[in-house]
Design an enzyme around this catalytic site. Structure first.
Site, PDB file in Angstrom:
ATOM      1  N   GLU A  97      87.477 -45.313  73.593  1.00 32.67           N
ATOM      2  CA  GLU A  97      88.609 -44.952  74.561  1.00 32.67           C
ATOM      3  C   GLU A  97      87.874 -45.468  75.888  1.00 32.67           C
ATOM      4  O   GLU A  97      86.845 -44.889  76.194  1.00 32.67           O
ATOM      5  CB  GLU A  97      88.755 -43.516  74.416  1.00 32.67           C
ATOM      6  N   ASP A 107      85.046 -41.277  72.030  1.00 32.90           N
ATOM      7  CA  ASP A 107      85.630 -40.686  73.032  1.00 32.90           C
ATOM      8  C   ASP A 107      84.880 -41.113  74.427  1.00 32.90           C
ATOM      9  O   ASP A 107      83.724 -41.016  74.524  1.00 32.90           O
ATOM     10  CB  ASP A 107      85.641 -39.228  72.630  1.00 32.90           C
TER      11      ASP A 107
END
Length: 531
Positions: free
Chosen positions: A267, A205
């Site tokens: 990401e 993330d």
């Protein structure tokens, strides 16, 4: 640039099904999805023909950001179950031939994390520099002008330390200081904990938020007439994207490789996402792949938009790409791009397009059903971003509503009181209805996934775009002596396809297309042909 790969790791060309655990399946009856609910539905997931699953955060958390504020990186939040429940899920997934990817949130933690509790207690404790602390300016204002993604300054005052701490997201999500070697070692230990349990890889993330500028220089202004948040009015030069991120990723890759053929996907959002994705995946010493928000944030479906994103990657990166049209953070593709087109026909066309692209594909739960975005009323919103910016931003709740399993049940197979409301518009296209319909989007998606596995060109072949007249998107996929032609009408009206000399046999028809030669392609139509 990378062309056809000579050696295929399992993730190259794989299709990963993203599961948002709160909204997938509830086994306990409390209105929140959980790990046992996922396990109960793994046979369904495997029946789709995907290669693996990515499970969004299920770690212990106060849920200010619904799991992305982690209180304990090595434990399961009770709302989702236990570590033993996760182990059973992992075992069953592997029995079904599914790889398991889990989120890792290394850029920040929760204010309830024990590391932060110790860090904030004084300036001299063992974890004093595990988070990003800075003195106030002489007038008491924050150290610089950095703005958080979720609106407002990126700094919050702590009275015990008499300093500000950095948070690029919510104030309840303090930024970890990855410039600190001890923090890096602790995060690698966290990764080891989950790898030892048998997970097959990580979705990382907010990777470009891992490290900041230690000099805390102000971000320059950025002209943006459409800005809703102060964050969008700055060029994020210094609050993120420090060059040393790559050094940490190299350490992570070394660890991952010691466990065999594992998988890492970053990401990466922001104005420099392409440049940063290329940097984080270059060579064979960093991450395997990365994905950005380029399709997730695009409001219009167009030939230049699809072709440009893929060709830009091919030009910029020497690594394997990843693509998705929907996820837990952005409006579903059927709502964003459909306009006046038939929703189910459009969903079939978009799944066909996505699964024809070169790269690792992420298919968000419900996309196999063609779910549209849900309209969640203000009084039912739980997303802090949506609540703070209402009604200027759509927020994330509308793509996170519960998965509809049973059409005849007013709650879609869920209990009456769910954490987000069941969308009644989803019930007619629930899983049980589509399972009985050979022409459904679900059946079409299964057919697409089976087709992708049958053709090496679709799994790992190179991609070459043809100069067809818009709104026709045409490209070839080629590998191992196989060459496929993929043609899609991205427009809102039937569009002429000029055809190719020697166009071969149709492998797949989308939207009722009956031939591969010159002629009109209907709305939401297309085909794949073997040349």
């Amino acid at each position: 640039m990378i062309g056809v790969l000579s050696v295929k790791d399992w993730w190259q060309g794989a299709v990963i099904y993203q599961i948002y655990p709160r909204s997938f399946c509830d086994s306990s009856g409390d209105g929140v999805g959980d790990l046992n609910g996922i396990t109960a539905k793994l046979d369904y997931v495997a029946s789709l023909g995907v290669d693996g699953i990515w499970i969004s955060p299920f770690f212990k958390s106060p849920m200010h950001d619904f799991g992305y504020d982690v209180a304990d990186f090595r434990d399961v939040d009770p709302v989702f179950g236990t570590l033993e429940d996760f182990d059973r899920l992992l075992k069953r997934a592997h029995e079904l031939g599914l790889k398991v990817i889990i989120d890792q949130v290394y850029s920040h933690s929760s204010i309830e994390n024990e590391w932060f509790k110790e860090s904030k207690s004084s300036r001299t404790n063992d974890k004093a520099d595990w988070f990003v602390w800075a003195d106030a300016k002489a007038d008491g204002s924050p150290p610089n002008n950095w703005q958080s993604v979720f609106t407002g300054p990126s700094w919050t005052w702590n009275a015990a330390r008499k300093q500000y701490y950095l948070h690029n997201f919510l104030s309840e999500q303090p930024d970890l200081n990855l410039h600190c070697p001890a923090v890096q070692e602790e995060l690698l230990s966290v990764a080891r904990f989950w790898l030892d349990r048998g997970v097959d890889g990580f979705r990382l993330d907010a990777t470009n938020f891992y490290m900041h500028d230690p000099e805390l220089r102000d971000n320059p202004a950025r002209a943006n007439g459409n800005a809703v948040r102060p964050f969008d009015m700055q060029d994020q030069l210094y609050n993120q994207s420090h060059p040393d991120i790559e050094k940490f990723l190299a350490k992570l890759r070394t660890l991952m490789d010691s466990y065999g053929t594992t998988f890492t996907v970053a990401e990466v959002g922001g104005n420099r996402s392409l440049e940063e994705m290329a940097a984080y995946t270059k060579g064979d010493k960093l991450l395997n792949t990365a994905y950005s928000f380029i399709f997730l944030e695009e409001e219009e479906l167009s030939v230049p938009g699809i072709r440009g994103a893929i060709e830009d990657w091919e030009e910029a990166a020497d690594s394997w790409p990843s693509w998705t049209f929907s996820n837990h953070d952005r409006r579903r593709v059927v709502t964003r791009w459909r306009k006046g087109r038939d929703p189910q026909a459009f969903a079939k066309a978009m799944n066909a397009l996505l699964l024809s692209l070169k790269g690792t594909i992420f298919l968000y739960q419900g996309e196999e059903l063609g779910l549209p975005q849900s309209d969640v009323p203000f009084e039912r919103l739980v997303d802090p971003e949506a609540i703070r910016n209402w009604p200027e931003t759509a927020g994330r709740d509308g793509c996170r509503t519960p998965m509809p399993w049973v059409a005849s049940d007013a709650n879609g197979g869920w209990p009456a009181d769910t954490w987000l409301p069941m969308d009644v518009n989803h019930l007619p296209i629930a899983v049980d209805v589509q399972e009985k319909d050979a022409s459904s989007t679900l059946a079409h998606t299964r057919k697409l996934l089976a087709l992708r596995k049958e053709h090496p060109a679709l799994v790992r072949g190179n991609i070459t775009f043809l100069d067809a007249a818009e709104p026709i998107l045409a490209f070839t996929r080629e590998a191992e002596g196989e060459k496929l032609l993929c043609v899609f009408n991205l427009g809102e009206q039937p569009a002429p396809w000029a055809g190719l000399d020697g166009t071969g046999d149709m492998v797949l028809s989308v939207g009722g297309v009956t031939g591969t030669g010159a002629g009109d392609i209907p709305v939401c139509g297309g085909f794949i042909a073997k040349l």
